[in-house]
Write a protein that holds these residues in place. Structure first.
Motif, PDB file in Angstrom:
ATOM      1  N   ARG A  74       0.646  -1.209  -0.065  1.00 54.00           N
ATOM      2  CA  ARG A  74      -0.101   0.017  -0.108  1.00 54.00           C
ATOM      3  C   ARG A  74       0.781   1.089   0.076  1.00 54.00           C
ATOM      4  O   ARG A  74       0.409   2.417  -0.064  1.00 54.00           O
ATOM      5  CB  ARG A  74      -1.142  -0.100   1.168  1.00 54.00           C
ATOM      6  CG  ARG A  74      -2.051  -1.124   1.215  1.00 54.00           C
ATOM      7  CD  ARG A  74      -2.719  -0.941   2.554  1.00 54.00           C
ATOM      8  NE  ARG A  74      -3.710  -2.244   2.746  1.00 54.00           N
ATOM      9  CZ  ARG A  74      -4.778  -2.232   2.130  1.00 54.00           C
ATOM     10  NH1 ARG A  74      -5.493  -1.003   1.235  1.00 54.00           N
ATOM     11  NH2 ARG A  74      -5.724  -3.167   2.202  1.00 54.00           N
ATOM     12  N   ASN A 106      -7.593  -8.631  -9.137  1.00 47.63           N
ATOM     13  CA  ASN A 106      -8.498  -8.833  -8.094  1.00 47.63           C
ATOM     14  C   ASN A 106      -9.000  -7.325  -7.572  1.00 47.63           C
ATOM     15  O   ASN A 106      -9.042  -7.381  -6.305  1.00 47.63           O
ATOM     16  CB  ASN A 106      -7.904  -9.829  -7.015  1.00 47.63           C
ATOM     17  CG  ASN A 106      -7.653 -11.127  -7.420  1.00 47.63           C
ATOM     18  OD1 ASN A 106      -8.266 -11.737  -8.291  1.00 47.63           O
ATOM     19  ND2 ASN A 106      -6.704 -11.371  -7.082  1.00 47.63           N
ATOM     20  N   CYS A 107      -9.564  -6.527  -8.579  1.00 45.83           N
ATOM     21  CA  CYS A 107      -9.945  -5.347  -8.079  1.00 45.83           C
ATOM     22  C   CYS A 107     -10.796  -4.410  -8.961  1.00 45.83           C
ATOM     23  O   CYS A 107     -10.441  -5.302 -10.372  1.00 45.83           O
ATOM     24  CB  CYS A 107      -8.829  -4.229  -7.622  1.00 45.83           C
ATOM     25  SG  CYS A 107      -7.515  -4.013  -8.884  1.00 45.83           S
ATOM     26  N   PHE A 108     -11.507  -3.312  -8.890  1.00 44.97           N
ATOM     27  CA  PHE A 108     -12.052  -2.664 -10.071  1.00 44.97           C
ATOM     28  C   PHE A 108     -10.963  -1.774 -10.852  1.00 44.97           C
ATOM     29  O   PHE A 108      -9.888  -1.225  -9.895  1.00 44.97           O
ATOM     30  CB  PHE A 108     -13.126  -2.024  -9.562  1.00 44.97           C
ATOM     31  CG  PHE A 108     -14.404  -2.792  -9.059  1.00 44.97           C
ATOM     32  CD1 PHE A 108     -14.695  -3.627 -10.119  1.00 44.97           C
ATOM     33  CD2 PHE A 108     -14.800  -2.481  -7.863  1.00 44.97           C
ATOM     34  CE1 PHE A 108     -15.974  -4.378  -9.622  1.00 44.97           C
ATOM     35  CE2 PHE A 108     -15.868  -3.473  -7.595  1.00 44.97           C
ATOM     36  CZ  PHE A 108     -16.439  -4.342  -8.718  1.00 44.97           C
ATOM     37  N   ARG A 109     -10.807  -1.265 -12.102  1.00 40.11           N
ATOM     38  CA  ARG A 109     -10.001  -0.461 -12.574  1.00 40.11           C
ATOM     39  C   ARG A 109     -10.050   0.823 -11.945  1.00 40.11           C
ATOM     40  O   ARG A 109      -8.979   1.343 -11.510  1.00 40.11           O
ATOM     41  CB  ARG A 109     -10.439  -0.395 -13.873  1.00 40.11           C
ATOM     42  CG  ARG A 109      -9.313   0.328 -15.018  1.00 40.11           C
ATOM     43  CD  ARG A 109      -9.265   0.218 -16.152  1.00 40.11           C
ATOM     44  NE  ARG A 109     -10.665   0.799 -16.846  1.00 40.11           N
ATOM     45  CZ  ARG A 109     -10.983   1.047 -18.101  1.00 40.11           C
ATOM     46  NH1 ARG A 109     -10.058   0.797 -19.243  1.00 40.11           N
ATOM     47  NH2 ARG A 109     -12.255   1.392 -18.437  1.00 40.11           N
ATOM     48  N   ALA A 111     -10.837   1.442  -8.705  1.00 38.51           N
ATOM     49  CA  ALA A 111     -10.308   1.443  -7.570  1.00 38.51           C
ATOM     50  C   ALA A 111      -8.796   1.329  -7.652  1.00 38.51           C
ATOM     51  O   ALA A 111      -8.035   2.055  -6.847  1.00 38.51           O
ATOM     52  CB  ALA A 111     -10.852   0.179  -6.874  1.00 38.51           C
ATOM     53  N   LYS A 112      -8.087   0.606  -8.647  1.00 38.31           N
ATOM     54  CA  LYS A 112      -6.674   0.880  -8.671  1.00 38.31           C
ATOM     55  C   LYS A 112      -6.393   2.124  -9.119  1.00 38.31           C
ATOM     56  O   LYS A 112      -5.249   2.704  -8.723  1.00 38.31           O
ATOM     57  CB  LYS A 112      -6.391  -0.137  -9.987  1.00 38.31           C
ATOM     58  CG  LYS A 112      -4.787  -0.207 -10.026  1.00 38.31           C
ATOM     59  CD  LYS A 112      -4.146  -0.685  -8.945  1.00 38.31           C
ATOM     60  CE  LYS A 112      -4.361  -2.237  -8.602  1.00 38.31           C
ATOM     61  NZ  LYS A 112      -3.439  -2.748  -7.465  1.00 38.31           N
ATOM     62  N   GLU A 115      -6.209   4.137  -5.933  1.00 39.11           N
ATOM     63  CA  GLU A 115      -5.505   3.639  -4.972  1.00 39.11           C
ATOM     64  C   GLU A 115      -3.815   4.342  -5.265  1.00 39.11           C
ATOM     65  O   GLU A 115      -3.175   4.953  -4.709  1.00 39.11           O
ATOM     66  CB  GLU A 115      -5.120   2.201  -4.838  1.00 39.11           C
ATOM     67  CG  GLU A 115      -3.934   1.724  -4.216  1.00 39.11           C
ATOM     68  CD  GLU A 115      -4.114   0.035  -4.320  1.00 39.11           C
ATOM     69  OE1 GLU A 115      -3.104  -0.667  -4.598  1.00 39.11           O
ATOM     70  OE2 GLU A 115      -5.038  -0.385  -4.267  1.00 39.11           O
ATOM     71  N   LEU A 131      -5.419  -3.730 -16.324  1.00 41.72           N
ATOM     72  CA  LEU A 131      -5.414  -5.175 -15.489  1.00 41.72           C
ATOM     73  C   LEU A 131      -5.409  -6.376 -16.139  1.00 41.72           C
ATOM     74  O   LEU A 131      -5.360  -6.231 -17.558  1.00 41.72           O
ATOM     75  CB  LEU A 131      -6.712  -5.233 -14.633  1.00 41.72           C
ATOM     76  CG  LEU A 131      -7.197  -3.887 -13.707  1.00 41.72           C
ATOM     77  CD1 LEU A 131      -8.581  -3.970 -13.024  1.00 41.72           C
ATOM     78  CD2 LEU A 131      -6.098  -3.689 -12.723  1.00 41.72           C
ATOM     79  N   GLY A 153     -11.626 -10.819  -4.324  1.00 41.11           N
ATOM     80  CA  GLY A 153     -12.276  -9.626  -4.614  1.00 41.11           C
ATOM     81  C   GLY A 153     -13.293  -9.620  -5.355  1.00 41.11           C
ATOM     82  O   GLY A 153     -14.151 -10.439  -5.442  1.00 41.11           O
ATOM     83  N   ASN A 158     -16.371  -8.136 -11.868  1.00 44.79           N
ATOM     84  CA  ASN A 158     -15.499  -7.860 -12.947  1.00 44.79           C
ATOM     85  C   ASN A 158     -15.855  -8.453 -14.031  1.00 44.79           C
ATOM     86  O   ASN A 158     -15.861  -8.207 -15.152  1.00 44.79           O
ATOM     87  CB  ASN A 158     -13.896  -8.163 -12.376  1.00 44.79           C
ATOM     88  CG  ASN A 158     -13.352  -6.810 -11.749  1.00 44.79           C
ATOM     89  OD1 ASN A 158     -13.571  -6.047 -11.921  1.00 44.79           O
ATOM     90  ND2 ASN A 158     -12.193  -7.417 -10.850  1.00 44.79           N
TER      91      ASN A 158
END
Length: 445
Positions: A74, A106-109, A111-112, A115, A131, A153, A158
């Motif tokens: 993180r 294992n995430c949404f675009r 959200a990435k 982040e 991704l 996730g 997805n």
């Protein structure tokens, strides 16, 4: 070099995957891989036009890996913030096109993007994020089929966002057939459950990324393959070939906060392949392997780079890419493989004696890729940083012709190992040094 599972399909199949969409197909060197280019809506957030006082327009772009290059877990790597100070104007807007290519899935675009924006102190648009599973939206022939999805996730969301309409999760399958999940004794049913009769036949398996309960996922996926999509049925023979399997992210290892690399989805795939071979005596086959180092991922990244430049009104075409990564077996291998592909395409163009288009042997015609379609990319240079998986020259044997498949080659089983493809164009300490190097090569002030 042979690449066994890089979505080898015909031109007609690509058209089937993309009905009604604006398509373009650029043929590679001999081998049968058709790489599609497609239009996508791109936001201009995170980019500026030509900032005041800057007269240069970029003719190059960056492909940045994320984990081990820009962040560790993180936390942002300090060099990343320094690097982007070199690429932004006084308003914090990027002056050079950049795409962030990760094998995470294992995430949404969005959200990435959020982040990464928070970590770098720079506004990153979701349209700048690729991704590992992004190319799955092309596989429309599977979008109406009933598919089992594995990962962690928001895998179901997805899958639906990519176009899959009939999605079954591992958890839903486990609840429908509780007798299949027997490793964890605390989850075994106390009484014999009623027979499931209305569960749909599974027609494909989509592997998004490493799951949490490996034993459950391995068991149920094998059950689905051995039962031809009907895990409640009892078959007299093992079906082969099995139902289609599509896998994203082949990374054996990845780098987080720990001092040593962690298992990636490639490790899970290795387990699945070996279990299947041990049980059946046959090889597990993939309909497609997606994510770095697949050529299709780099082709998509190139297209997004060109789209960003076009939206900013930069007149000079993008000619060169700099791919920055920390993993020789995915980031560097993929960038070098794509560089070889570009070289072969230019040779094909020269041999055909055609200016401004890429052609292949055969009756294919030119395809419209937009205003920048006739400009052939010159190169994709790989830059290896030492802040992630890679640790200087410890990963490579002293003699290149040594038998290294079992000792050093971390790439996927279906990618033939060529030591030259894991040798980066440049090796630097961190992403800041990588950006500095590229800017010097480009004489960018």
């Amino acid at each position: 070099m042979a690449l066994c599972c890089l979505v080898t399909v015909s031109k007609a199949a690509w058209r089937k995957w993309l009905p009604g969409a604006q398509r373009s197909i650029v043929p590679p060197r001999a081998g049968g891989l058709w790489v599609p280019l497609w239009r996508s809506s791109s936001s201009s957030r995170g980019f500026a036009g030509r900032p005041p006082g800057i007269t240069q327009t970029p003719t190059f772009g960056f492909l940045f890996d994320i984990d081990g290059v820009l962040v560790r877990g993180r936390h942002a790597i300090p060099a990343a913030q320094e690097a982007f100070q070199k690429l932004t104007d006084s308003n914090g807007q990027l002056c050079v096109p950049a795409v962030f290519v990760t094998n995470a899935g294992n995430c949404f675009r969005h959200a990435k993007a959020q982040e990464l924006s928070s970590a770098l102190g720079l506004e990153i648009s979701p349209e700048q994020i690729i991704l590992s599973h992004s190319p799955l939206r092309l596989f429309r022939q599977f979008h109406e089929k009933c598919v089992l999805v594995s990962g962690q996730g928001p895998v179901e969301e997805n899958a639906r966002n990519l176009g899959f309409q009939n999605v079954i999760t591992i958890e839903a399958l486990r609840k429908a057939y509780p007798l299949l999940d027997m490793v964890d004794q605390s989850r075994r049913p106390k009484e014999l459950p009623p027979t499931t009769t209305d569960f749909p036949t599974i027609e494909g398996v989509v592997l998004f990324g490493e799951p949490v309960r490996w034993e459950t996922n391995l068991q149920l996926i094998i059950d689905v393959l051995l039962s031809n999509g009907n895990p409640g049925a009892e078959l007299s023979a093992v079906p082969y070939p099995h139902i289609p399997v599509l896998a994203c992210n082949m990374d054996l290892l990845w780098m987080a906060e720990a001092k040593m690399p962690r298992f990636g989805h490639g490790t899970f795939l290795l387990c699945l392949e070996n279990i299947y071979r041990k049980v059946t005596g046959r090889e597990l086959k993939y309909e497609a392997l997606i994510g770095k180092p697949s050529i299709v991922t780099y082709h998509y990244a190139e297209y997004l780079i060109k789209q960003q430049a076009e939206k900013q009104g930069w007149e000079s075409p993008i000619r060169r890419l700099y791919a920055v990564g920390d993993n020789p077996m995915s980031d560097i291998y993929g960038a070098n493989l794509y560089n070889s592909y570009l070289k072969a395409a230019r040779q094909t163009q020269a041999q055909a004696g055609v200016r401004g288009s890429v052609v292949a042997a055969g009756p294919q015609k030119d395809f419209n890729l937009g205003n920048d379609s006739n400009v052939l990319m010159e190169s994709c240079k790989s830059i290896l940083v030492c802040t992630g998986v890679y640790r200087h020259h410890r990963d490579m044997p002293p003699v290149s012709n040594m038998c290294v498949r079992d000792t050093v080659f971390h790439g996927h089983r279906d990618f033939c190992f060529d030591p030259s493809l894991v040798e980066a164009s440049y090796v630097v300490q961190d992403v800041n040094e990588a950006v500095k190097l590229a800017l010097e090569k480009e004489s960018w002030s």
